[in-house]
Scaffold this motif. Structure first.
Motif, short mmCIF file in Angstrom:
data_model
loop_
_atom_site.label_atom_id
_atom_site.label_comp_id
_atom_site.label_asym_id
_atom_site.label_seq_id
_atom_site.Cartn_x
_atom_site.Cartn_y
_atom_site.Cartn_z
N GLN A 11 0.81 -1.21 0.00
CA GLN A 11 0.00 0.00 0.00
C GLN A 11 0.85 1.27 0.00
O GLN A 11 0.60 2.20 -0.78
CB GLN A 11 -0.95 0.01 1.20
N LYS A 12 1.85 1.33 0.86
CA LYS A 12 2.68 2.53 0.95
C LYS A 12 3.38 2.83 -0.37
O LYS A 12 3.46 3.99 -0.81
CB LYS A 12 3.71 2.38 2.06
N GLU A 13 3.87 1.78 -1.02
CA GLU A 13 4.60 1.94 -2.29
C GLU A 13 3.68 2.02 -3.49
O GLU A 13 4.14 2.24 -4.61
CB GLU A 13 5.58 0.77 -2.47
N LYS A 14 2.36 1.80 -3.27
CA LYS A 14 1.36 1.82 -4.34
C LYS A 14 1.71 0.81 -5.44
O LYS A 14 1.68 1.11 -6.63
CB LYS A 14 1.22 3.23 -4.94
N MET A 15 1.98 -0.43 -5.00
CA MET A 15 2.40 -1.47 -5.91
C MET A 15 1.60 -2.74 -5.67
O MET A 15 1.35 -3.13 -4.53
CB MET A 15 3.90 -1.77 -5.74
N LEU A 16 1.21 -3.40 -6.76
CA LEU A 16 0.49 -4.66 -6.71
C LEU A 16 1.19 -5.67 -7.60
O LEU A 16 1.50 -5.38 -8.76
CB LEU A 16 -0.96 -4.48 -7.17
N PHE A 17 1.41 -6.87 -7.07
CA PHE A 17 1.99 -7.97 -7.82
C PHE A 17 0.96 -9.09 -7.88
O PHE A 17 0.84 -9.89 -6.96
CB PHE A 17 3.29 -8.45 -7.16
N PRO A 18 0.15 -9.15 -8.97
CA PRO A 18 -0.97 -10.08 -9.04
C PRO A 18 -0.66 -11.42 -9.69
O PRO A 18 -1.57 -12.21 -9.93
CB PRO A 18 -1.98 -9.31 -9.89
N GLY A 19 0.62 -11.68 -9.98
CA GLY A 19 0.93 -12.93 -10.68
C GLY A 19 0.22 -12.98 -12.02
O GLY A 19 0.27 -12.03 -12.80
N ASP A 20 -0.48 -14.09 -12.26
CA ASP A 20 -1.20 -14.26 -13.54
C ASP A 20 -2.70 -14.05 -13.40
O ASP A 20 -3.47 -14.52 -14.25
CB ASP A 20 -0.91 -15.66 -14.11
N THR A 21 -3.12 -13.36 -12.36
CA THR A 21 -4.55 -13.07 -12.22
C THR A 21 -4.96 -11.91 -13.12
O THR A 21 -5.95 -11.99 -13.85
CB THR A 21 -4.89 -12.74 -10.75
N LEU A 22 -4.19 -10.84 -13.09
CA LEU A 22 -4.52 -9.63 -13.83
C LEU A 22 -3.36 -9.21 -14.72
O LEU A 22 -2.23 -9.09 -14.25
CB LEU A 22 -4.85 -8.49 -12.85
N PHE A 23 -3.65 -9.01 -16.00
CA PHE A 23 -2.68 -8.50 -16.96
C PHE A 23 -3.16 -7.15 -17.50
O PHE A 23 -4.31 -6.76 -17.30
CB PHE A 23 -2.50 -9.45 -18.14
N CYS A 24 -2.27 -6.48 -18.21
CA CYS A 24 -2.66 -5.25 -18.89
C CYS A 24 -3.70 -5.57 -19.96
O CYS A 24 -3.42 -6.31 -20.92
CB CYS A 24 -1.45 -4.59 -19.52
N GLU A 25 -4.93 -5.07 -19.76
CA GLU A 25 -6.06 -5.29 -20.68
C GLU A 25 -6.39 -6.77 -20.86
O GLU A 25 -6.94 -7.16 -21.89
CB GLU A 25 -5.79 -4.64 -22.04
N SER A 26 -6.08 -7.60 -19.87
CA SER A 26 -6.35 -9.02 -20.01
C SER A 26 -6.33 -9.68 -18.64
O SER A 26 -6.25 -9.02 -17.60
CB SER A 26 -5.33 -9.67 -20.95
N ALA A 27 -6.38 -11.03 -18.65
CA ALA A 27 -6.33 -11.81 -17.42
C ALA A 27 -5.67 -13.15 -17.74
O ALA A 27 -5.53 -13.54 -18.91
CB ALA A 27 -7.74 -12.04 -16.87
N GLY A 28 -5.27 -13.85 -16.70
CA GLY A 28 -4.60 -15.13 -16.88
C GLY A 28 -5.54 -16.21 -17.39
O GLY A 28 -6.76 -16.14 -17.22
N ARG A 29 -4.95 -17.22 -18.01
CA ARG A 29 -5.72 -18.34 -18.52
C ARG A 29 -6.38 -19.10 -17.37
O ARG A 29 -5.84 -19.19 -16.27
CB ARG A 29 -4.82 -19.30 -19.29
#
Length: 209
Positions: free
Chosen positions: A143-161
């Motif tokens: 939260q403090k760094e305003k960073m999210l690491f979602p793995g393969d759940t969320l991509f740019c304009e897409s989502a994981g298989r």
């Protein structure tokens, strides 16, 4: 604070290292080339204090063993709900992709529960259960760094298989809509593959939003 980024392995997996001002680090998803990642950390005088895994697919965990062999007692974390994926080559895809079969569960030294907050290397983050791509997929929110690491759940304009064993499209859409896109819009998103994005951009442009 700085972020080191490496693209590793046959599926071009993004591996990240979050580095504090005193050069302590958190490595996220060393999916291959653990020896190369270790060499880069040493080159940059980074002392890693933990490895965080977003999920158990081989292309996100295959570099862990080689990386940890270069740093004594380096802890490796994953969400508790993802242990079965690590154990089963059908679910971690090592058997399907010719990387095994492999049981990656012995690599894990500790697990997170959904919603657990922890401070490592001076960074405080939350582990968020985001199933869909895998049953126990996890996103790490700083939260403090305003960073999210979602793995393969969320991509740019897409989502994981979700067509692999254990995948669920309905779970993934719920994870994206109810758990990730509800985060602050100025959060920068660093996915497991492809390019970075933001929550604000994905709320407008992602077809699964």
């Amino acid at each position: 604070m700085k972020l080191l980024h490496y693209v590793v392995g046959p599926i071009q997996t993004n591996c990240y290292t979050l580095v504090s001002d005193d050069n302590k680090g958190i490595v996220i998803d060393p999916g291959d080339s653990g020896d190369r990642i270790a060499a880069e950390l040493k080159k940059n005088s980074v002392s890693p204090e933990a490895v965080l895994l977003t999920h158990g697919h081989f292309d996100h965990v295959s570099g862990v063993e080689a990386l940890c062999s270069e740093f004594e007692k380096l802890p490796v974390y994953i969400l508790d709900k993802e242990m079965d994926t690590l154990k089963n080559p059908k679910y971690n895809l090592s058997g399907v992709m010719g990387y095994g079969p492999e049981d990656f569960s012995p690599l894990i030294t500790d697990t997170f529960s959904d919603g657990e907050e922890k401070t490592i290397a001076g960074f405080t983050f939350k582990a968020i259960w985001t199933p869909g791509h895998t049953p126990g997929g996890c996103s790490y929110f700083f939260q403090k760094e305003k960073m999210l690491f979602p793995g393969d759940t969320l991509f740019c304009e897409s989502a994981g298989r979700t067509d692999f064993a254990g995948g669920s499209m309905s779970d993934e859409i719920h994870s994206i809509r109810e758990k990730l896109l509800t985060l602050p819009e100025d959060t920068n998103v660093y996915p497991g593959h492809d390019m970075t994005t933001t929550i604000a951009f994905e709320k407008i442009n992602n077809p699964y939003a």
